[in-house]
Scaffold this active site. Structure first.
Site, PDB file in Angstrom:
ATOM      1  N   HIS A 199      -7.731  -5.030  -1.465  1.00 59.36           N
ATOM      2  CA  HIS A 199      -6.541  -4.279  -0.770  1.00 59.36           C
ATOM      3  C   HIS A 199      -6.256  -5.180   0.334  1.00 59.36           C
ATOM      4  O   HIS A 199      -7.195  -5.186   1.407  1.00 59.36           O
ATOM      5  CB  HIS A 199      -6.898  -2.828  -0.618  1.00 59.36           C
ATOM      6  CG  HIS A 199      -5.534  -2.072  -0.336  1.00 59.36           C
ATOM      7  ND1 HIS A 199      -4.649  -1.663  -1.261  1.00 59.36           N
ATOM      8  CD2 HIS A 199      -5.318  -1.428   0.798  1.00 59.36           C
ATOM      9  CE1 HIS A 199      -3.812  -1.081  -0.842  1.00 59.36           C
ATOM     10  NE2 HIS A 199      -4.106  -0.824   0.560  1.00 59.36           N
ATOM     11  N   SER A 259       0.894  -1.294  -0.064  1.00 54.45           N
ATOM     12  CA  SER A 259       0.112   0.162  -0.092  1.00 54.45           C
ATOM     13  C   SER A 259       0.945   1.068   0.007  1.00 54.45           C
ATOM     14  O   SER A 259       1.654   1.464  -0.930  1.00 54.45           O
ATOM     15  CB  SER A 259      -1.038  -0.007   1.194  1.00 54.45           C
ATOM     16  OG  SER A 259      -1.941   0.879   1.034  1.00 54.45           O
ATOM     17  N   ASP A 287      -9.659  -3.551  -5.805  1.00 53.65           N
ATOM     18  CA  ASP A 287      -8.716  -2.697  -4.888  1.00 53.65           C
ATOM     19  C   ASP A 287      -9.029  -1.480  -5.514  1.00 53.65           C
ATOM     20  O   ASP A 287      -8.660  -1.302  -7.038  1.00 53.65           O
ATOM     21  CB  ASP A 287      -7.308  -3.104  -4.855  1.00 53.65           C
ATOM     22  CG  ASP A 287      -6.533  -2.357  -4.097  1.00 53.65           C
ATOM     23  OD1 ASP A 287      -6.899  -1.148  -3.761  1.00 53.65           O
ATOM     24  OD2 ASP A 287      -5.385  -2.612  -3.975  1.00 53.65           O
TER      25      ASP A 287
END
Length: 327
Positions: A280, A153, A250
């Site tokens: 995600h 991320s 995501d």
């Protein structure tokens, strides 16, 4: 994945964007490893203090073998959390798995967080950690010629910009990076791709939370800076080979694919693993999502290939996970 999302919904935890940064950090810490694999035992775990641009930084070294066993390659790892939340504890299980499955060491960095330390503090910390590691590796039983960067991320964004920086200062570092491991990274400036619209609600990482993270980290006027949006860098040639781990459902999927395509178009070696039907942060859901372990094995195999280690784990598979396959 739908069942996991339903469980999260039933838990009725407050959204990060409804909390203060301090409250959000506590909430993330309390829930970060509920779905993650149990913390695996490792031969060596060292808590370190390393020099940074604003004083000492905490770091944690994970190694599957004792220091006396030889010189290990190492992955410098940056945790996710939108540049606002996350720390060494929230990603402890993930880092243990990466070390255990790959046979390499992992050095996790506790970089400074916004809003107390806005952009580019986190970037500066990551760059400083890489410089330090290149020099200090031999004293830690690590190989300075086999260093990779990685993250998930926001940590994936930091890894990408660190790889760009490493290319630019390679003569200073002494060795090129071996790999950049980018797990569901952010790469664009304004969260305006189709996937941001398609997965804005109900897919774990929601649009309001992304906006809250970005607003804590940096103002609109700075968001085109390549140190925040690596797609905006002027030059993408000559970078370390990249392994992308992406999730289909995501908001960041489009920019991950776009960055992988851009790196490949500029002559860089790119491996892209796309996991269907997951969201995600899925790689930290190994207790519930079989794809998490498949992705961990893909990360380990990419590191083994880059570091010239024996490949001891199965790579990513396209069929059902062995535990869920029909007889």
């Amino acid at each position: 994945m739908a069942a996991v999302l339903e469980r999260i919904h039933r838990a009725n935890r407050p959204a990060f964007h409804s909390l203060t940064p301090k409250q959000a950090r506590i909430a993330y810490l309390m829930g970060a490893e509920i779905l993650d694999l149990p913390r695996a035992p490792l031969t060596r775990i060292d808590n370190l203090r390393i020099p940074g641009p604003a004083g000492e930084m905490a770091a944690r070294l994970y190694a599957p073998t004792a220091r006396e066993a030889g010189t290990l390659p190492v992955l410098l790892y940056f945790h996710g959390g939108g540049f606002v939340i996350g720390n060494l504890e929230t990603h402890d299980s993930l880092c243990r798995q990466l070390a255990l499955r790959s046979g390499a060491a992992v050095l996790a960095l506790d970089y400074r967080l916004a809003p107390e330390h806005p952009f580019p503090a986190a970037v500066d910390d990551c760059w400083a950690a890489l410089r330090w590691l290149m020099q200090a590796a031999p004293s830690l039983g690590l190989d300075p010629a086999r260093i990779a960067v990685g993250g998930d991320s926001a940590g994936g964004t930091l890894a990408a910009v660190t790889a760009l920086h490493a290319r630019d200062i390679q003569s200073e570092l002494g060795h090129p990076l071996t790999l950049q491991l980018l797990i569901t990274p952010g790469a664009t400036a304004h969260a305006d791709t189709d996937s941001h619209r398609k997965f804005a609600q109900g897919h774990l990482l929601e649009a309001d939370t992304i906006a809250w993270f970005f607003n804590q980290y940096l103002p609109d006027a700075q968001r085109d800076d390549w140190r925040f949006a690596p797609l905006n860098a002027e030059d993408h040639e000559g970078l370390a080979p990249a392994c992308f781990i992406l999730a289909e459902a995501d908001p960041l999927i489009d920019e991950g694919v776009a960055y992988a395509d851009l790196l490949r178009a500029h002559g860089n070696a790119v491996q892209l693993e796309l996991y269907r039907g997951v969201t995600h942060d899925f790689i930290k859901m190994g207790r519930s999502i079989p794809e998490a372990e498949v992705a961990l094995d893909a990360c380990a195999q990419a590191l083994q290939r880059a570091f010239h280690l024996p490949e001891t784990v199965p790579g990513a598979v396209t069929g059902p996970h062995p535990e869920t396959a029909s007889p």
